[in-house]
Design a protein around this motif. Structure first.
Motif, PDB file in Angstrom:
ATOM      1  N   VAL A   1      27.887  41.024  36.316  1.00  0.00           N
ATOM      2  CA  VAL A   1      28.821  40.098  36.960  1.00  0.00           C
ATOM      3  C   VAL A   1      30.133  40.062  36.172  1.00  0.00           C
ATOM      4  CG1 VAL A   1      29.235  37.703  37.666  1.00  0.00           C
ATOM      5  CG2 VAL A   1      26.944  38.706  37.908  1.00  0.00           C
ATOM      6  N   ASP A   2      30.013  39.951  34.849  1.00  0.00           N
ATOM      7  CA  ASP A   2      31.222  39.917  34.004  1.00  0.00           C
ATOM      8  C   ASP A   2      32.034  41.198  34.155  1.00  0.00           C
ATOM      9  OD1 ASP A   2      30.342  37.466  32.977  1.00  0.00           O
ATOM     10  OD2 ASP A   2      29.097  38.485  31.499  1.00  0.00           O
ATOM     11  N   VAL A   3      31.302  42.311  34.224  1.00  0.00           N
ATOM     12  CA  VAL A   3      31.969  43.602  34.362  1.00  0.00           C
ATOM     13  C   VAL A   3      32.773  43.653  35.667  1.00  0.00           C
ATOM     14  CG1 VAL A   3      31.588  46.079  34.706  1.00  0.00           C
ATOM     15  CG2 VAL A   3      30.322  44.854  32.932  1.00  0.00           C
ATOM     16  N   TYR A   4      32.152  43.171  36.755  1.00  0.00           N
ATOM     17  CA  TYR A   4      32.839  43.229  38.048  1.00  0.00           C
ATOM     18  C   TYR A   4      33.978  42.216  38.153  1.00  0.00           C
ATOM     19  CZ  TYR A   4      30.294  46.989  40.131  1.00  0.00           C
ATOM     20  OH  TYR A   4      29.828  48.251  40.413  1.00  0.00           O
ATOM     21  N   VAL A   5      33.824  41.088  37.490  1.00  0.00           N
ATOM     22  CA  VAL A   5      34.935  40.135  37.439  1.00  0.00           C
ATOM     23  C   VAL A   5      36.115  40.793  36.724  1.00  0.00           C
ATOM     24  CG1 VAL A   5      35.746  37.972  36.397  1.00  0.00           C
ATOM     25  CG2 VAL A   5      33.579  38.014  37.646  1.00  0.00           C
ATOM     26  N   ARG A   6      35.816  41.549  35.662  1.00  0.00           N
ATOM     27  CA  ARG A   6      36.885  42.272  34.942  1.00  0.00           C
ATOM     28  C   ARG A   6      37.561  43.290  35.854  1.00  0.00           C
ATOM     29  NH1 ARG A   6      33.951  42.279  30.222  1.00  0.00           N
ATOM     30  NH2 ARG A   6      33.202  44.417  30.357  1.00  0.00           N
ATOM     31  N   TYR A   7      36.757  44.011  36.644  1.00  0.00           N
ATOM     32  CA  TYR A   7      37.336  44.986  37.580  1.00  0.00           C
ATOM     33  C   TYR A   7      38.303  44.279  38.541  1.00  0.00           C
ATOM     34  CZ  TYR A   7      33.654  48.390  36.331  1.00  0.00           C
ATOM     35  OH  TYR A   7      32.825  49.263  35.680  1.00  0.00           O
ATOM     36  N   LEU A   8      37.845  43.126  39.075  1.00  0.00           N
ATOM     37  CA  LEU A   8      38.690  42.398  40.036  1.00  0.00           C
ATOM     38  C   LEU A   8      39.977  41.924  39.373  1.00  0.00           C
ATOM     39  CD1 LEU A   8      36.070  40.279  42.032  1.00  0.00           C
ATOM     40  CD2 LEU A   8      37.475  42.149  42.919  1.00  0.00           C
ATOM     41  N   ARG A   9      39.845  41.440  38.142  1.00  0.00           N
ATOM     42  CA  ARG A   9      41.042  40.959  37.432  1.00  0.00           C
ATOM     43  C   ARG A   9      42.022  42.097  37.182  1.00  0.00           C
ATOM     44  NH1 ARG A   9      37.789  36.901  33.393  1.00  0.00           N
ATOM     45  NH2 ARG A   9      38.032  35.017  34.671  1.00  0.00           N
ATOM     46  N   SER A  10      41.479  43.272  36.862  1.00  0.00           N
ATOM     47  CA  SER A  10      42.380  44.396  36.582  1.00  0.00           C
ATOM     48  C   SER A  10      43.091  44.851  37.859  1.00  0.00           C
ATOM     49  CB  SER A  10      41.630  45.554  35.929  1.00  0.00           C
ATOM     50  OG  SER A  10      40.848  46.227  36.892  1.00  0.00           O
ATOM     51  N   LYS A  11      42.435  44.639  39.015  1.00  0.00           N
ATOM     52  CA  LYS A  11      43.048  45.087  40.274  1.00  0.00           C
ATOM     53  C   LYS A  11      43.939  44.030  40.917  1.00  0.00           C
ATOM     54  CE  LYS A  11      39.666  48.562  41.574  1.00  0.00           C
ATOM     55  NZ  LYS A  11      38.691  49.021  42.584  1.00  0.00           N
ATOM     56  N   ILE A  12      43.697  42.749  40.598  1.00  0.00           N
ATOM     57  CA  ILE A  12      44.474  41.682  41.244  1.00  0.00           C
ATOM     58  C   ILE A  12      45.290  40.893  40.219  1.00  0.00           C
ATOM     59  CG2 ILE A  12      44.382  39.643  42.730  1.00  0.00           C
ATOM     60  CD1 ILE A  12      41.680  40.829  43.806  1.00  0.00           C
ATOM     61  N   ASP A  13      44.615  40.209  39.301  1.00  0.00           N
ATOM     62  CA  ASP A  13      45.320  39.349  38.332  1.00  0.00           C
ATOM     63  C   ASP A  13      46.357  40.126  37.515  1.00  0.00           C
ATOM     64  OD1 ASP A  13      43.019  38.080  39.234  1.00  0.00           O
ATOM     65  OD2 ASP A  13      42.914  36.779  37.492  1.00  0.00           O
ATOM     66  N   ASP A  14      45.916  41.257  36.955  1.00  0.00           N
ATOM     67  CA  ASP A  14      46.801  42.033  36.082  1.00  0.00           C
ATOM     68  C   ASP A  14      47.986  42.619  36.848  1.00  0.00           C
ATOM     69  OD1 ASP A  14      44.885  41.403  34.293  1.00  0.00           O
ATOM     70  OD2 ASP A  14      44.144  43.439  33.955  1.00  0.00           O
ATOM     71  N   VAL A  15      47.721  43.009  38.102  1.00  0.00           N
ATOM     72  CA  VAL A  15      48.775  43.644  38.897  1.00  0.00           C
ATOM     73  C   VAL A  15      49.810  42.613  39.368  1.00  0.00           C
ATOM     74  CG1 VAL A  15      49.271  44.950  41.008  1.00  0.00           C
ATOM     75  CG2 VAL A  15      47.223  45.494  39.652  1.00  0.00           C
ATOM     76  N   TYR A  16      49.332  41.431  39.772  1.00  0.00           N
ATOM     77  CA  TYR A  16      50.236  40.445  40.375  1.00  0.00           C
ATOM     78  C   TYR A  16      50.571  39.270  39.447  1.00  0.00           C
ATOM     79  CZ  TYR A  16      49.316  43.219  44.461  1.00  0.00           C
ATOM     80  OH  TYR A  16      49.207  44.281  45.324  1.00  0.00           O
ATOM     81  N   GLY A  17      50.042  39.327  38.221  1.00  0.00           N
ATOM     82  CA  GLY A  17      50.365  38.294  37.247  1.00  0.00           C
ATOM     83  C   GLY A  17      49.878  36.905  37.633  1.00  0.00           C
TER      84      GLY A  17
END
Ligand code: CA
Length: 226
Positions: A195-211
């Motif tokens: 779960v943590d791994v996939y949350v990280r994937y989502l953050r790298s694709k959304i949070d990190d990209v759009y700040g």
């Protein structure tokens, strides 16, 4: 209700007795119906016209229901309820794998079928529309499309499922065990680390990209989207 509001259902069934019965029941419930008794004809009809839902028998002349669904899904996300005979377990599994929304085993209770039809029609959204919105993030679960401020976000199946689950349970802190059950299934023998791994994937694709901070970590409890 006038004619324009009627939902349109395609019945694909080669047993005339069953299709006639379905047609009468559905029209009684104020749906417009069309009947096809042949697989190829059904595929053509389903591709050429926009139905709100398709009831699809598996054993059909010329092209079986699984093949009809497989080809339909290359183009369209029309909700499909598969009808299988009692012993066609394999078809049931295959059907869900290739994108059926639901299945019913014959003989079925008409009230249950009607309930599922209402559910799937309600759930489906117009192509390009979004069923789930959180700020600038929009998710269309039927088309399996995610966008942020109109830009497509490319997600894998599990990333999409996890995001969809969190968005459907907005403002609720959900523990890792529960996320694992909901997204990966009870039969998934894996560590909650996944779960943590996939949350990280989502953050790298959304949070990190759009700040932004989309998924919050609640220490000791789990994750939440607010
Ligand atoms: Ca049949």
């Amino acid at each position: 209700m006038n004619g324009v509001d009627k939902k349109n259902i395609l019945i694909v069934e080669d047993e005339a007795q069953i299709s006639r019965f379905l047609q009468l029941e559905l029209e009684h419930e104020n749906y417009a119906t069309e009947v096809c008794a042949d697989g190829r004809e059904a595929l053509k009809t389903a591709l050429e016209h926009d139905f709100d839902l398709i009831i699809l028998d598996v054993m059909l002349p010329s092209l079986n229901g699984i093949e009809v669904l497989r080809r339909l899904r290359q183009d369209k996300q029309t909700p499909v309820i598969i009808l299988t005979a009692r012993d066609q377990v394999v078809d049931k599994v295959t059907g869900l794998d290739i994108g059926a929304d639901d299945y019913m085993t014959k003989p079925f209770a008409i009230e249950e079928l009607l309930a599922r039809i209402r559910l799937h029609i309600k759930r489906s959204v117009a192509p390009g529309g979004a069923a789930l919105v959180c700020g600038k993030l929009a998710l269309n679960p039927d088309a399996r499309v995610a966008t942020y401020d109109g830009h497509p976000v490319d997600l894998t199946k599990k990333e999409f499922d996890l995001l969809e689950y969190l968005m459907r349970n907005r403002n609720i802190v959900i523990g890792r065990e529960k996320l694992l059950d909901a997204v990966w299934g009870f039969d998934f023998y894996g560590s909650t680390n996944v779960v943590d791994v996939y949350v990280r994937y989502l953050r790298s694709k959304i949070d990190d990209v759009y700040g932004i901070t989309l998924i919050e970590t609640v220490r000791g409890s789990g994750y939440v989207i607010r």
